[in-house]
Design a protein around this motif. Sequence first.
Motif, PDB file in Angstrom:
ATOM      1  N   LEU A 120       0.843  -1.191   0.000  1.00  0.00           N
ATOM      2  CA  LEU A 120       0.000   0.000   0.000  1.00  0.00           C
ATOM      3  C   LEU A 120       0.883   1.247   0.000  1.00  0.00           C
ATOM      4  CD1 LEU A 120      -2.752  -0.875   2.652  1.00  0.00           C
ATOM      5  CD2 LEU A 120      -3.088  -0.577   0.192  1.00  0.00           C
ATOM      6  N   ALA A 121       0.434   2.285  -0.716  1.00  0.00           N
ATOM      7  CA  ALA A 121       1.240   3.504  -0.801  1.00  0.00           C
ATOM      8  C   ALA A 121       1.534   4.082   0.586  1.00  0.00           C
ATOM      9  CB  ALA A 121       0.538   4.534  -1.679  1.00  0.00           C
ATOM     10  N   SER A 122       0.537   4.088   1.468  1.00  0.00           N
ATOM     11  CA  SER A 122       0.752   4.654   2.809  1.00  0.00           C
ATOM     12  C   SER A 122       1.795   3.839   3.578  1.00  0.00           C
ATOM     13  CB  SER A 122      -0.561   4.705   3.585  1.00  0.00           C
ATOM     14  OG  SER A 122      -1.144   3.426   3.672  1.00  0.00           O
ATOM     15  N   ALA A 123       1.750   2.503   3.430  1.00  0.00           N
ATOM     16  CA  ALA A 123       2.744   1.640   4.090  1.00  0.00           C
ATOM     17  C   ALA A 123       4.124   1.874   3.486  1.00  0.00           C
ATOM     18  CB  ALA A 123       2.340   0.177   3.959  1.00  0.00           C
ATOM     19  N   GLY A 124       4.169   2.085   2.162  1.00  0.00           N
ATOM     20  CA  GLY A 124       5.435   2.396   1.497  1.00  0.00           C
ATOM     21  C   GLY A 124       6.048   3.683   2.021  1.00  0.00           C
ATOM     22  N   MET A 125       5.198   4.680   2.267  1.00  0.00           N
ATOM     23  CA  MET A 125       5.693   5.962   2.783  1.00  0.00           C
ATOM     24  C   MET A 125       6.256   5.812   4.199  1.00  0.00           C
ATOM     25  SD  MET A 125       5.517   7.825   0.282  1.00  0.00           S
ATOM     26  CE  MET A 125       4.654   7.972  -1.290  1.00  0.00           C
ATOM     27  N   VAL A 126       5.618   4.961   5.012  1.00  0.00           N
ATOM     28  CA  VAL A 126       6.140   4.706   6.359  1.00  0.00           C
ATOM     29  C   VAL A 126       7.542   4.092   6.274  1.00  0.00           C
ATOM     30  CG1 VAL A 126       5.830   3.363   8.481  1.00  0.00           C
ATOM     31  CG2 VAL A 126       3.866   4.484   7.421  1.00  0.00           C
ATOM     32  N   LEU A 127       7.715   3.144   5.352  1.00  0.00           N
ATOM     33  CA  LEU A 127       9.042   2.535   5.159  1.00  0.00           C
ATOM     34  C   LEU A 127      10.058   3.584   4.711  1.00  0.00           C
ATOM     35  CD1 LEU A 127       8.273  -0.873   3.381  1.00  0.00           C
ATOM     36  CD2 LEU A 127       9.477  -0.588   5.551  1.00  0.00           C
ATOM     37  N   LEU A 128       9.628   4.476   3.816  1.00  0.00           N
ATOM     38  CA  LEU A 128      10.555   5.500   3.320  1.00  0.00           C
ATOM     39  C   LEU A 128      10.893   6.514   4.416  1.00  0.00           C
ATOM     40  CD1 LEU A 128       9.307   6.148  -0.331  1.00  0.00           C
ATOM     41  CD2 LEU A 128      11.247   4.784   0.454  1.00  0.00           C
ATOM     42  N   GLU A 129       9.958   6.778   5.322  1.00  0.00           N
ATOM     43  CA  GLU A 129      10.258   7.675   6.443  1.00  0.00           C
ATOM     44  C   GLU A 129      11.319   7.041   7.337  1.00  0.00           C
ATOM     45  OE1 GLU A 129      10.216  10.495   9.513  1.00  0.00           O
ATOM     46  OE2 GLU A 129       9.767   8.394   9.878  1.00  0.00           O
ATOM     47  N   LYS A 130      11.212   5.729   7.541  1.00  0.00           N
ATOM     48  CA  LYS A 130      12.232   5.019   8.326  1.00  0.00           C
ATOM     49  C   LYS A 130      13.588   5.025   7.602  1.00  0.00           C
ATOM     50  CE  LYS A 130       9.042   1.928  10.766  1.00  0.00           C
ATOM     51  NZ  LYS A 130       8.530   0.548  10.898  1.00  0.00           N
ATOM     52  N   ALA A 131      13.528   4.879   6.271  1.00  0.00           N
ATOM     53  CA  ALA A 131      14.765   4.935   5.487  1.00  0.00           C
ATOM     54  C   ALA A 131      15.403   6.314   5.596  1.00  0.00           C
ATOM     55  CB  ALA A 131      14.476   4.594   4.023  1.00  0.00           C
ATOM     56  N   ALA A 132      14.574   7.352   5.610  1.00  0.00           N
ATOM     57  CA  ALA A 132      15.089   8.722   5.759  1.00  0.00           C
ATOM     58  C   ALA A 132      15.808   8.883   7.093  1.00  0.00           C
ATOM     59  CB  ALA A 132      13.949   9.732   5.644  1.00  0.00           C
TER      60      ALA A 132
END
Length: 383
Positions: A120-132
């Motif tokens: 899901l896009a929202s779940a993907g964004m959470v992963l990218l926030e952690k990557a940041a």
Amino acid sequence: MNSKFSFKIYSTTKDLPSDWDSLAINNIFLSKDYLTVLEVAVPKNMTCHFIGLFLDEELVGLALSQYIDLSDVHSFGERDHCLKTKVREIVFKKFSSNVLVMGNNMLTGQNGCCFSEKLLASAGMVLLEKAAEELKLTFRKRKIKIHLTIFKDFSESEIENFSIPEFDSYYKFTTQPNMIFQIRESWNTFDDYILDKSKKYRDQYKRARKKADEISKKKLSLEEITIYKSRIYQLYMNVAKNAPFNTFYLPENHFVLFKQSLQDNFLFYGYFIGEELIGFNTLIKNGSDIDTYFLGYDEKYQREKMLYLNMLYDMIGYSINKGYRRIIFARTALEIKSSVGAKPVEMYGLMKHSNPAINLLVSKTFSYFEPKIEWQQRNPFKN
């Protein structure tokens, strides 16, 4: 979120998973070819990282991040030397010069990430926030403290994916719109487009073409781009230094490396008077879209020959004649782009300052640092 999801950060395209392009198939700007040339032709104040998102061992998402060091860039342009600009420059560099962009700061539009149906896009964004957050730690080890983290260029519907607790501390902002030119199904040739214009804008077209009648246009090969490299860079900088806001300058070999790697997907057009190169524009083929890339011109000929407007007509003519559906004209020069038929599409981003106290002030100070552009939207068509 499913704990089986994870991410991995890559500092070079050589290490990317072998199936990377199977996800990037719909966007050339996430493909290995593009990311590889970006890696070697990147501005000197920028560092790229590439992020793979996984469900167990399966690649289900990919993204690009760019660290930008603004301390050596005249961010607010060189044409404006007023006191306000100097104050903005000093404050900006002291508190916001180290920027981590989750996305592609060299393009307009959502070219920074994509996800498979399993994420899901929202779940993907959470992963990218952690990557940041992990990237910020990586830079801290190099004695670089990231001031601002930015997720950039999402449409009105896409920005809704950030309406989750993980992004509550981010400030939502919008800047200049993305100018997008939709090609009508009834336009089979460039002449069809001209016929749909109102008399005022048909006359504008005729006047522009008449002014440019001594200019010759030529698609340049890799060899020719290499020969003209210094002049191309000079013309590019003429335009770049007059932009209201800059975060980078391209290296001199940028276009040579792009042509080497992207080949027929990268188009470079030179404009000549006699033997003198007086301007150029570049296009990138991206599925059914044409993305306009960087351009340059000699200011003298731009004014005399209506060179920029003629370039816009040429880009439209190419795209219609080759059967593309849209032209992504990006930001800047909003009014003249609307005069040829491009429409503004609002783009949104999110930003967060690493200092919690300053972060509370971001919403109040953002408008001070964002240069205001007044413009009037035009409609060149009969209906």
